[in-house]
Design a protein around this motif. Structure first.
Motif, mmCIF file in Angstrom:
data_model
loop_
_atom_site.group_PDB
_atom_site.id
_atom_site.type_symbol
_atom_site.label_atom_id
_atom_site.label_comp_id
_atom_site.label_asym_id
_atom_site.label_seq_id
_atom_site.Cartn_x
_atom_site.Cartn_y
_atom_site.Cartn_z
ATOM 1 N N ARG A 332 20.131 -6.372 18.071
ATOM 2 C CA ARG A 332 21.415 -5.820 18.519
ATOM 3 C C ARG A 332 21.343 -4.301 18.673
ATOM 4 O O ARG A 332 21.954 -3.735 19.576
ATOM 5 C CB ARG A 332 22.517 -6.208 17.537
ATOM 6 N N GLU A 335 19.567 -3.573 21.922
ATOM 7 C CA GLU A 335 20.443 -3.894 23.055
ATOM 8 C C GLU A 335 21.501 -2.820 23.257
ATOM 9 O O GLU A 335 21.844 -2.473 24.390
ATOM 10 C CB GLU A 335 21.108 -5.255 22.822
ATOM 11 N N LYS A 336 22.016 -2.278 22.165
ATOM 12 C CA LYS A 336 23.020 -1.220 22.273
ATOM 13 C C LYS A 336 22.404 0.043 22.878
ATOM 14 O O LYS A 336 23.015 0.697 23.740
ATOM 15 C CB LYS A 336 23.596 -0.919 20.890
ATOM 16 N N LYS A 338 19.900 0.112 24.861
ATOM 17 C CA LYS A 338 19.606 -0.208 26.256
ATOM 18 C C LYS A 338 20.838 -0.035 27.131
ATOM 19 O O LYS A 338 20.739 0.465 28.264
ATOM 20 C CB LYS A 338 19.076 -1.644 26.348
ATOM 21 N N ARG A 339 22.001 -0.441 26.607
ATOM 22 C CA ARG A 339 23.244 -0.261 27.371
ATOM 23 C C ARG A 339 23.570 1.217 27.559
ATOM 24 O O ARG A 339 24.026 1.629 28.628
ATOM 25 C CB ARG A 339 24.402 -0.964 26.666
ATOM 26 N N ILE A 340 23.327 2.004 26.527
ATOM 27 C CA ILE A 340 23.633 3.430 26.614
ATOM 28 C C ILE A 340 22.754 4.126 27.640
ATOM 29 O O ILE A 340 23.213 5.001 28.387
ATOM 30 C CB ILE A 340 23.468 4.093 25.228
ATOM 31 N N LYS A 342 21.247 2.795 30.258
ATOM 32 C CA LYS A 342 21.162 2.115 31.545
ATOM 33 C C LYS A 342 21.172 3.151 32.666
ATOM 34 O O LYS A 342 22.042 4.008 32.725
ATOM 35 C CB LYS A 342 22.343 1.155 31.698
ATOM 36 N N ARG A 345 24.387 4.450 34.974
ATOM 37 C CA ARG A 345 25.673 4.749 34.343
ATOM 38 C C ARG A 345 26.356 5.956 34.978
ATOM 39 O O ARG A 345 27.571 6.084 34.911
ATOM 40 C CB ARG A 345 25.483 5.003 32.843
ATOM 41 N N ARG A 386 12.938 5.279 28.227
ATOM 42 C CA ARG A 386 14.234 5.004 28.856
ATOM 43 C C ARG A 386 14.900 6.305 29.319
ATOM 44 O O ARG A 386 15.501 6.359 30.396
ATOM 45 C CB ARG A 386 15.156 4.302 27.851
#
Length: 462
Positions: A332, A335-336, A338-340, A342, A345, A386
């Protein structure tokens, strides 16, 4: 001019208090002092005493939170209290105070389900907090030493360390009991019975029951609450501890070693066969005596090295038993991140770094007691890649890439060649092109916080 009452250290200005003796516009909302009778029998005066209400007000404002069904925010609470303090106190004294239904909110859970939260109106939160401050000194000393949830000066780290000590003592199996929708299934009459053993103030008891039965608003529809203590209320955590105290007492009577944190309970035994017997007997007690539902799919007997407890697992090593984050917690977390990060954005790199700083700080502050140096080193390298990808995506045009590469010290020929590359973003992020320009040192200089170093600094303090 009287000096301010020192209730607790706070950053609030004098005007932000519910009542301060030296502030002319916010006089005491209570005229009179605490009653002389035994506090357990006559608590309503203690409830509405100015010290108790001031402290409750500070905590409600500090916690902030969304508005309830009436739309009142925490910033609007103090002006409202100045205008209506006398009527509110009179309603509390006479037992006429009416609570409003809580607003139902559904929060996504990690397993894909929904957790039901209830948001009381801000005035009701103040009253609940004031009640909790009166009840806590009465009930907390009664609770088991193995119970850690929602209690002063106790936390999850202490609970997991206690679990670790049981494993080190030879109890290699754990009975992991998961209660299905615990907060929504608490039996009101049972709960009130537990409270009445130690509280005789009928007005306070009536107020607590009205809180339990205040109802919920689902959209525009009001629904009755015949059971449960909605998560989100200031009083609910203490009520949940009071309710489960009966289970803790039963475990102690049987001589079991256990660790409880709210509705999470782990019982430690020496063999799997013993664990299975304990699982059956405890399930029977919870369902027959406390009218709770045990989730048989999630409740299991297993090894603490594999079973998750408060996000952790135990890790036996040659140097002793250590802690590690459960794989789901690590998944988790990644994944968090990774969302930040992206790449589409459309936010500035500075804003991305601020989000990363907040999320990684919170995660490491909680899981920092665990051994995860290798994991964080891998995450650190992956996260830098990233970020390089994100920056390269922002340099959309060839001219922009060429200009930025030149600014970072690349010679003209190479900068032009790299600026025209057709390689994908993720591939470029790990290539020499960006490693020579967007170096680790450069990323730190523009605001990236190295999470491995943050972990090492925190871990060394434990």
């Amino acid at each position: 001019m009287h000096s301010l009452q020192k209730i607790e250290r706070s950053s609030y200005h004098q005007k932000d208090r519910l009542e301060a003796e030296s502030y002319d516009e916010a006089h005491s909302i209570l005229s009179g002092e605490i009653g002389r009778q035994d506090g357990v029998e006559n608590l309503i005066d203690k409830l509405i005493h100015r010290d108790n209400l001031n402290l409750a007000y500070q905590k409600v404002v500090r916690n902030k939170g969304a508005a309830g069904i009436d739309g009142m925010t925490v910033d609007e609470l103090l002006p409202y209290l100045r205008d209506h303090r006398e009527s509110i106190l009179e309603q509390l004294r006479t037992g006429q105070y009416k609570l409003q239904p809580v607003k139902r909110v559904l929060i996504p859970k990690a397993d894909g389900g929904k957790r039901q939260l209830g948001i009381p109106c801000v005035l009701d939160r103040l009253i609940q907090q004031a009640i909790a401050q009166i009840l806590e000194p009465i009930f907390d000393p009664l609770f088991s030493d193995n119970s850690y949830g929602f209690r002063p000066k106790r936390n999850a780290h202490q609970a997991i360390r206690k679990a670790k000590s049981f494993y080190e003592a030879g109890y290699k199996y754990v009975v992991d009991i998961d209660m299905k929708q615990y907060f929504d299934t608490v039996h009101h009459d049972k709960l009130m019975g537990f409270i009445e053993v130690h509280i005789q103030d009928k007005q306070l008891l009536s107020l607590i029951r009205r809180i339990l039965q205040s109802g919920v608003m689902v959209g525009m529809e009001r629904q009755e609450t015949e059971k449960g203590t909605p998560q989100g209320g200031n009083l609910s955590p203490l009520l949940s501890d009071i309710y489960l105290h009966a289970f803790d007492q039963e475990l102690q009577r049987r001589g079991h070693l256990f660790v409880g944190y709210a509705d999470d309970c782990n019982i430690y035994v020496c063999s799997k066969r013993a664990g299975e017997r304990v699982m059956v007997s405890c399930t029977t007690f919870l369902e027959k005596e406390l009218y709770l539902t045990v989730n048989l799919e999630k409740s299991q007997v297993g090894s603490p090295t594999k079973r998750k407890f408060l996000g952790f697992c135990l890790l036996p090593t040659a140097n002793g038993v250590k802690l590690r984050p459960h794989y789901q917690a690590k998944k988790r977390f990644k994944e968090k991140l990774k969302r930040i990060t992206k790449r589409n954005r459309g936010r500035s790199v500075e804003a991305i770094f601020q989000e990363l700083d907040r999320v990684t700080r919170e995660w490491i502050n909680y899981y920092g007691i665990a051994s995860m140096k290798v994991f964080l080193s891998e995450i650190n390298g992956w996260l830098r890649r990233r970020i390089r990808q994100y920056i390269w995506k922002q340099w959309k045009r060839v001219r922009t890439r060429f200009s930025r590469l030149r600014q970072l010290g690349t010679d003209k020929h190479q900068a032009w060649q790299w600026a025209n590359t057709r390689k994908g973003y993720w591939r470029i992020a790990s290539s020499g092109i960006l490693h020579r320009t967007l170096t680790d040192k450069y990323l730190v200089s523009i605001g990236y916080k190295d999470i491995s170093k943050r972990y090492e600094a925190l871990h060394s303090s434990y």
